[in-house]
Design a protein around this motif. Structure first.
Motif, PDB file in Angstrom:
ATOM      1  N   ARG A 118       0.811  -1.218   0.000  1.00 26.33           N
ATOM      2  CA  ARG A 118       0.000   0.000   0.000  1.00 26.33           C
ATOM      3  C   ARG A 118       0.841   1.264   0.000  1.00 26.33           C
ATOM      4  N   THR A 119       1.993   1.223   0.674  1.00 31.95           N
ATOM      5  CA  THR A 119       2.768   2.449   0.889  1.00 31.95           C
ATOM      6  C   THR A 119       4.119   2.461   0.182  1.00 31.95           C
ATOM      7  N   GLY A 120       4.580   1.320  -0.290  1.00 32.00           N
ATOM      8  CA  GLY A 120       5.907   1.237  -0.879  1.00 32.00           C
ATOM      9  C   GLY A 120       5.978   1.911  -2.240  1.00 32.00           C
ATOM     10  N   ASP A 121       7.177   2.007  -2.767  1.00 27.58           N
ATOM     11  CA  ASP A 121       7.399   2.638  -4.064  1.00 27.58           C
ATOM     12  C   ASP A 121       7.917   1.617  -5.074  1.00 27.58           C
ATOM     13  N   GLY A 122       7.511   1.796  -6.322  1.00 26.21           N
ATOM     14  CA  GLY A 122       8.082   1.038  -7.426  1.00 26.21           C
ATOM     15  C   GLY A 122       8.049  -0.465  -7.255  1.00 26.21           C
ATOM     16  N   LEU A 123       9.204  -1.075  -7.469  1.00 27.10           N
ATOM     17  CA  LEU A 123       9.315  -2.527  -7.465  1.00 27.10           C
ATOM     18  C   LEU A 123       9.037  -3.117  -6.089  1.00 27.10           C
ATOM     19  N   VAL A 124       9.391  -2.384  -5.034  1.00 28.51           N
ATOM     20  CA  VAL A 124       9.116  -2.862  -3.678  1.00 28.51           C
ATOM     21  C   VAL A 124       7.621  -3.059  -3.482  1.00 28.51           C
ATOM     22  N   ARG A 125       6.858  -2.093  -3.911  1.00 25.39           N
ATOM     23  CA  ARG A 125       5.403  -2.162  -3.782  1.00 25.39           C
ATOM     24  C   ARG A 125       4.834  -3.339  -4.566  1.00 25.39           C
ATOM     25  N   LEU A 126       5.303  -3.530  -5.787  1.00 29.94           N
ATOM     26  CA  LEU A 126       4.782  -4.597  -6.626  1.00 29.94           C
ATOM     27  C   LEU A 126       5.205  -5.971  -6.127  1.00 29.94           C
ATOM     28  N   ALA A 127       6.442  -6.062  -5.630  1.00 28.91           N
ATOM     29  CA  ALA A 127       6.891  -7.336  -5.065  1.00 28.91           C
ATOM     30  C   ALA A 127       6.076  -7.700  -3.837  1.00 28.91           C
ATOM     31  N   ALA A 128       5.790  -6.702  -3.009  1.00 35.58           N
ATOM     32  CA  ALA A 128       4.963  -6.949  -1.824  1.00 35.58           C
ATOM     33  C   ALA A 128       3.559  -7.387  -2.230  1.00 35.58           C
ATOM     34  N   ALA A 129       3.011  -6.739  -3.271  1.00 32.32           N
ATOM     35  CA  ALA A 129       1.680  -7.090  -3.751  1.00 32.32           C
ATOM     36  C   ALA A 129       1.640  -8.497  -4.333  1.00 32.32           C
ATOM     37  N   ALA A 130       2.780  -8.986  -4.804  1.00 31.98           N
ATOM     38  CA  ALA A 130       2.850 -10.322  -5.404  1.00 31.98           C
ATOM     39  C   ALA A 130       2.931 -11.430  -4.359  1.00 31.98           C
ATOM     40  N   MET A 131       3.246 -11.090  -3.131  1.00 29.99           N
ATOM     41  CA  MET A 131       3.524 -12.123  -2.131  1.00 29.99           C
ATOM     42  C   MET A 131       2.338 -13.012  -1.776  1.00 29.99           C
ATOM     43  N   PRO A 132       1.127 -12.476  -1.583  1.00 29.12           N
ATOM     44  CA  PRO A 132       0.026 -13.393  -1.260  1.00 29.12           C
ATOM     45  C   PRO A 132      -0.264 -14.380  -2.379  1.00 29.12           C
TER      46      PRO A 132
END
Length: 206
Positions: A118-132
């Motif tokens: 929700r709060t991260g930037d760029g690739l960090v945000r997308l990688a976090a979104a991919a985890m579930p």
């Protein structure tokens, strides 16, 4: 800051709800959907969605995710005691403590991922979104290894794998804001699935 303070109330309540509903789900929902109740991946996704849906800081999200999954364990066994007269000692025996320990780990990792998605930037945000999605895919891979094993029914396994894969895609689409982000996040689930699969093996899941 005020939103982060409610973690002390929201996370335990979410844990109680998760534990009770998980037992009821396992007991009354037929296969293949009923198998989701036995999934550690699903619990990890719940921790992710809990922190993703609340405007918590990273530290509050980590704490909230861990609290939710830890509280869910005795809540699950309490529901089993009330509904089918299981031994109340199951709430605090060695198996329960092991699950609570795994809950701390999964809640910390996926609680943090929910905040960063929700709060991260760029690739960090997308990688976090991919985890579930990745953790659901990793469990699907583990289930796939059981096909051909006489201890498991192939049709049930295939059905459950399909449910896991569909759930992984759905949650990834849900937490991303645009189709471009969704596409990148789905691509990122591939290496993350491999990592998740190895970690599941290391924690003793087969």
């Amino acid at each position: 800051m005020v939103k982060s303070r409610n973690v002390a109330l929201v996370a335990p309540l979410a844990g109680v709800a998760l534990g009770v509903l998980d037992f009821v789900w396992i007991k009354y929902v037929p296969s293949p959907f009923g198998e989701l109740g036995n999934s550690i991946a699903v619990w990890a996704v719940v921790a992710f969605l809990l922190t993703f849906g609340n405007r918590w800081t990273l530290s509050a999200g980590i704490l909230g995710g861990a609290i939710c999954l830890v509280v869910a364990v005795p809540s699950y066994y309490l529901a089993a005691t009330l509904i089918q007269n299981d031994n109340p000692a199951n709430m605090y025996n060695a198996v329960a403590l092991l699950w609570m320990g795994l809950g701390v780990v999964a809640g910390t990792v996926f609680g943090a991922a929910g905040v960063l998605a929700r709060t991260g930037d760029g690739l960090v945000r997308l990688a976090a979104a991919a985890m579930p999605g990745a953790v659901l895919f990793a469990e699907a891979v583990m289930q796939g290894r059981r096909i051909g094993d006489p201890n498991y029914e192939t049709a049930s396994l295939v059905g459950y794998i399909a449910v896991l894969l569909a759930s992984g895609v759905a949650v990834t689409l849900l937490v991303c804001r645009s189709w471009r982000q969704r596409g990148i996040a789905l691509l990122l689930t591939l290496p993350l699935t491999a990592v998740g699969y190895v970690l599941l093996l290391l924690t003793g899941f087969r």
